[in-house]
Write a protein that holds these residues in place. Structure first.
Motif, mmCIF file in Angstrom:
data_model
loop_
_atom_site.group_PDB
_atom_site.id
_atom_site.type_symbol
_atom_site.label_atom_id
_atom_site.label_comp_id
_atom_site.label_asym_id
_atom_site.label_seq_id
_atom_site.Cartn_x
_atom_site.Cartn_y
_atom_site.Cartn_z
ATOM 1 N N GLU A 106 0.839 -1.188 0.000
ATOM 2 C CA GLU A 106 0.000 0.000 0.000
ATOM 3 C C GLU A 106 0.877 1.241 0.000
ATOM 4 N N PRO A 107 0.407 2.375 -0.557
ATOM 5 C CA PRO A 107 -0.891 2.545 -1.218
ATOM 6 C C PRO A 107 -0.873 2.176 -2.700
ATOM 7 N N ALA A 110 -3.271 -0.530 -3.886
ATOM 8 C CA ALA A 110 -4.662 -0.070 -3.828
ATOM 9 C C ALA A 110 -5.012 0.781 -5.044
#
Length: 200
Positions: A106-107, A110
Motif C-alpha cells: 500500500e498505497p 490499492a
C-alpha cells in the motif's frame, strides 16, 4: 519529469530507481523533482495515476460509447485491441502498473486495484447490456455477469505480458487470441445459451 520517472521505474524497478537518475534523465535538478513531488513514493504514485488514466481512456475510446446498431462483440473486440495496443506502445507504463505497483504494498497496490475495478466494471456493463438485450430482461443485474468480466480482464492482463515478451505478436493478434477463447462463451450468452454443470 513523469516520462522520465515512468521509464526509470518501468525498467529498473521501484526499489532500484533513484531520484538522482530520474532527475538526470528528465534534464532537471534533483531539488526540482522534490519541489514538485516531495518523495519517491509521491512520484511513483503520480506515475501510477497517470498511466492508469491513460490506459482506461484508451480502452474506453477503443470500445466507444454504447449505441443502437453497435454489436457488443465489435465493442469488445475494439476495446481489447486498444488495450493491447496501449500496453505494447507503453511497455514502461504497463510495467509500472502490472508489476511494480502490485509488488510494493500500500498505497500502490490499492491504486492499481482501483484501476482494475474500473475496467472490470466497464467490461461488466458491456457484457450485461448484451445479456439484457438477448434475454429481454431489463432487471438482469450486472452482478450476474461480473465473474465473466473479472475472468476476461485477468486473462487480458496475463496475455499482455506474453504478447509484449513475444516477438511478432501485435495488438490485433493478442486481441484475436483472447476473443477466440472468450467469445465462444460470451457469444453463447449473447444468444441466450450457455454451458451449465448439468451438461456434463
Amino acid at each position: 519529469m513523469l516520462d522520465a520517472a515512468v521509464r526509470t521505474f518501468g525498467r529498473r524497478g521501484y526499489r532500484a530507481a533513484s531520484m538522482e537518475e530520474i532527475a538526470e534523465l528528465a534534464g532537471v535538478s534533483k531539488p526540482l523533482v522534490y519541489l514538485y513531488l516531495h518523495s519517491k513514493e509521491e512520484l511513483f504514485s503520480a506515475c501510477i495515476r497517470r498511466e492508469a488514466a491513460a490506459l482506461t481512456a484508451a480502452v474506453r475510446a477503443g470500445a466507444g460509447a454504447p449505441g443502437p446498431g453497435v454489436p457488443v462483440e465489435r465493442r469488445l473486440w475494439e476495446g481489447l485491441t486498444a488495450f493491447f495496443a496501449h500496453t505494447a506502445d507503453h511497455p514502461d507504463g504497463w510495467a509500472v502498473l502490472h508489476r511494480q505497483a502490485r509488488t510494493h504494498g500500500e498505497p500502490f497496490a490499492a491504486e492499481v486495484a482501483a484501476l482494475r475495478e474500473e475496467i472490470v466494471a466497464y467490461v461488466t456493463s458491456l457484457i450485461g447490456a448484451a445479456a439484457r438485450e438477448v434475454h429481454r430482461d431489463p432487471g438482469l443485474a450486472d452482478g450476474d455477469v461480473a465473474g465473466l468480466a473479472h475472468a476476461l480482464v485477468g486473462a487480458a492482463e496475463s496475455l499482455a505480458d506474453w504478447a509484449n515478451a513475444t516477438p511478432g505478436v501485435d495488438a490485433r493478434e493478442a486481441a484475436a487470441t483472447l476473443m477466440r477463447l472468450a467469445w465462444s462463451g460470451l457469444g453463447d450468452l449473447a444468444r441466450g445459451e450457455g454451458w451449465s454443470p448439468g451438461a456434463v
